[in-house]
Design a protein around this motif. Structure first.
Motif, short mmCIF file in Angstrom:
data_model
loop_
_atom_site.label_atom_id
_atom_site.label_comp_id
_atom_site.label_asym_id
_atom_site.label_seq_id
_atom_site.Cartn_x
_atom_site.Cartn_y
_atom_site.Cartn_z
N UNK A 5 0.83 -1.20 0.00
CA UNK A 5 0.00 0.00 0.00
C UNK A 5 0.87 1.25 0.00
N UNK A 6 0.53 2.22 -0.82
CA UNK A 6 1.31 3.45 -0.91
C UNK A 6 1.07 4.30 0.33
N UNK A 7 2.15 4.77 0.96
CA UNK A 7 2.05 5.61 2.15
C UNK A 7 2.24 7.09 1.82
N UNK A 8 2.48 7.40 0.57
CA UNK A 8 2.72 8.77 0.16
C UNK A 8 1.44 9.35 -0.42
N UNK A 9 1.02 10.52 0.09
CA UNK A 9 -0.24 11.11 -0.37
C UNK A 9 -0.20 11.47 -1.84
N UNK A 10 1.02 11.59 -2.40
CA UNK A 10 1.15 11.95 -3.81
C UNK A 10 1.31 10.74 -4.71
N UNK A 11 1.10 9.54 -4.16
CA UNK A 11 1.33 8.31 -4.93
C UNK A 11 0.59 8.31 -6.26
N UNK A 12 -0.66 8.76 -6.23
CA UNK A 12 -1.48 8.65 -7.42
C UNK A 12 -1.18 9.74 -8.44
N UNK A 13 -0.26 10.65 -8.09
CA UNK A 13 0.19 11.67 -9.02
C UNK A 13 1.54 11.29 -9.61
N UNK A 14 2.11 10.21 -9.12
CA UNK A 14 3.44 9.82 -9.54
C UNK A 14 3.43 9.11 -10.89
N UNK A 15 4.52 9.31 -11.63
CA UNK A 15 4.68 8.65 -12.91
C UNK A 15 5.06 7.19 -12.69
N UNK A 69 13.58 5.00 -3.07
CA UNK A 69 13.11 6.13 -2.27
C UNK A 69 11.59 6.20 -2.21
N UNK A 70 10.95 5.84 -3.30
CA UNK A 70 9.49 5.86 -3.32
C UNK A 70 8.94 4.82 -2.36
N UNK A 71 9.60 3.67 -2.27
CA UNK A 71 9.16 2.61 -1.37
C UNK A 71 9.19 3.06 0.09
N UNK A 72 10.12 3.99 0.40
CA UNK A 72 10.23 4.49 1.77
C UNK A 72 9.36 5.69 2.06
N UNK A 73 8.69 6.22 1.04
CA UNK A 73 7.83 7.38 1.24
C UNK A 73 8.41 8.66 0.68
N UNK A 74 9.54 8.58 -0.04
CA UNK A 74 10.14 9.76 -0.65
C UNK A 74 10.07 9.68 -2.16
N UNK A 75 11.14 10.07 -2.81
CA UNK A 75 11.21 9.99 -4.27
C UNK A 75 10.81 11.27 -4.97
N UNK A 293 11.17 16.35 -2.30
CA UNK A 293 11.57 14.94 -2.36
C UNK A 293 10.70 14.12 -1.40
N UNK A 294 9.40 14.25 -1.58
CA UNK A 294 8.47 13.46 -0.77
C UNK A 294 8.34 13.95 0.66
N UNK A 295 8.70 15.23 0.90
CA UNK A 295 8.60 15.83 2.24
C UNK A 295 9.37 15.03 3.29
N UNK A 296 10.54 14.55 2.92
CA UNK A 296 11.39 13.83 3.87
C UNK A 296 12.16 14.83 4.71
N UNK A 297 12.76 14.34 5.79
CA UNK A 297 13.59 15.19 6.65
C UNK A 297 15.06 14.86 6.38
N UNK A 298 15.83 15.89 6.06
CA UNK A 298 17.23 15.71 5.71
C UNK A 298 18.13 16.32 6.78
N UNK A 299 19.12 15.57 7.22
CA UNK A 299 20.09 16.05 8.21
C UNK A 299 21.46 16.15 7.58
N UNK A 300 22.11 17.29 7.75
CA UNK A 300 23.45 17.49 7.21
C UNK A 300 24.50 16.97 8.18
N UNK A 301 25.49 16.25 7.64
CA UNK A 301 26.55 15.71 8.49
C UNK A 301 27.91 15.86 7.82
N UNK A 302 28.95 15.75 8.62
CA UNK A 302 30.33 15.71 8.10
C UNK A 302 31.10 14.62 8.86
N UNK A 303 31.90 13.86 8.11
CA UNK A 303 32.76 12.84 8.70
C UNK A 303 34.20 13.18 8.33
#
Length: 359
Positions: A5-15, A69-75, A293-303
């Protein structure tokens, strides 16, 4: 995607995602000159390609990125996930893990050396993460020439479960084998920067506990990189985190964090877990929501490459050094054998009877 089942509200707008690229075409582009190293585990192979020298492999990478990414709710919502950074004149390079048995890509990421990144009219570097983060003058002058940006890391869904056995078990580990090769072979590089993703379906409290842990132990006191619109942590989550995270050192505190999140029926996202386990000196630049990008949360890091834990150096870098040494020894032996064969042939010619040498 959960239970189909698609968990992204925009699933049905996706190509609709494109069909897989032919294995035969992929193998034709994955030539010996693009081979980087074998993986330490699972018998896979690592290749370095670009969209210019391997356009069909790039197309398959784009397909698998979007699938993952789409499988995880992004893309991106497009038929494949590629962009201008993949195709520009000096493009991001693509590091992929290839399963030679199934003849398919397991996962990969893209990267670029800071020396190859243009500066825009506002004095900002045009990294992929630049649309979400700003960079200080100190970073641009002192860090950027020695920095590699990593991005779009993925493991395709097929290898995110136990379905593929040992190939699945070591899929993420194989990507770190690639990082080990980059650390050893990228002259002048000292730092990795990049974004680590948490999907919007992940529980808010768990996400904010991770942020509080990172802020406590890895905050960027120099203000090198900042999110344009930082995500704030709720006051209640701060109080809960303060009660849970009671250790002074990151390792024991991380165990407490992991325990607390598991008790809520969740796991720390794999990429966070992997990066935190690499070093005790990681820098955390804060987080931001990426609505593109699917309204994901991005954290910046440095190693810091030199600060990798010794166990990680031995696991990911030393085997590559030994592989290179072995290759050099084999090439040296081959050259020696060729010289000896040539000398033997010349000597044999000199020993011919005089009547045979005269024409």
């Amino acid at each position: 995607m959960v239970n189909g089942e698609c968990q992204n509200v925009n699933c049905y707008l996706m190509e609709e995602i494109i069909a897989p690229v032919s294995r035969k075409i992929l193998k034709k582009e994955l030539t010996e000159d693009k081979f980087l190293r074998p993986t330490n585990k699972a018998g896979n192979q690592i290749f370095l390609v670009t969209a210019h020298n391997s356009p069909n492999v790039m197309r398959e990478i784009g397909r698998l990125r979007e699938l993952s990414f789409r499988a995880g709710g992004g893309g991106t919502g497009k038929e494949l996930d590629t962009d201008e950074y993949d195709f520009m004149e000096k493009p991001y390079k693509q590091l992929i893990v290839w399963n030679p048995d199934e003849e398919e890509i397991i996962g990969g990421y893209r990267f670029i050396n800071g020396r190859d990144v243009p500066i825009d009219k506002n004095g900002q570097p045009t990294f992929v993460m630049s649309h979400l983060f700003t960079f200080s003058d100190k970073f641009v002058k002192e860090f950027m020439p020695h920095t590699i940006e990593l991005g779009r890391a993925f493991v395709q869904p097929k290898y995110q479960s136990t379905k593929m056995g040992i190939k699945s078990l070591f899929a993420l580990d194989n990507l770190w084998d690639g990082l080990g090769a980059l650390i050893h072979s990228s002259k002048g590089a000292k730092y990795f920067i990049g974004k680590v993703t948490i999907y919007k379906e992940y529980p808010v409290l768990c996400r904010e506990l991770i942020y509080e842990f990172l802020n406590k132990h890895f905050s960027d006191k120099d203000g090198l990189i900042k999110p344009i619109t930082p995500v704030s942590v709720d006051a209640k989550s701060k109080r809960i985190a303060k009660k849970i995270l009671v250790e002074d050192e990151p390792t024991p505190d991380y165990k407490l964090l992991n325990k607390a999140i598991r008790e809520k029926g969740e796991n720390i996202p794999a990429m966070f877990n992997a990066y935190i386990g690499l070093t005790d000196t990681m820098r955390f630049f804060g987080s931001i929501k990426d609505d593109d990008f699917g309204s994901v949360y991005e954290s910046g890091i440095m190693v810091v490459m030199d600060d990798l834990l010794e166990t990680k150096k031995q696991r990911y870098i030393q085997p590559y050094v030994e592989y290179l040494r072995k290759m050099m020894d084999e090439r040296r032996a081959a050259r020696t054998a060729a010289r000896e064969a040539k000398e033997k042939q010349r000597t044999a010619g000199d020993k011919k009877p005089i009547w045979k040498r005269r024409k």
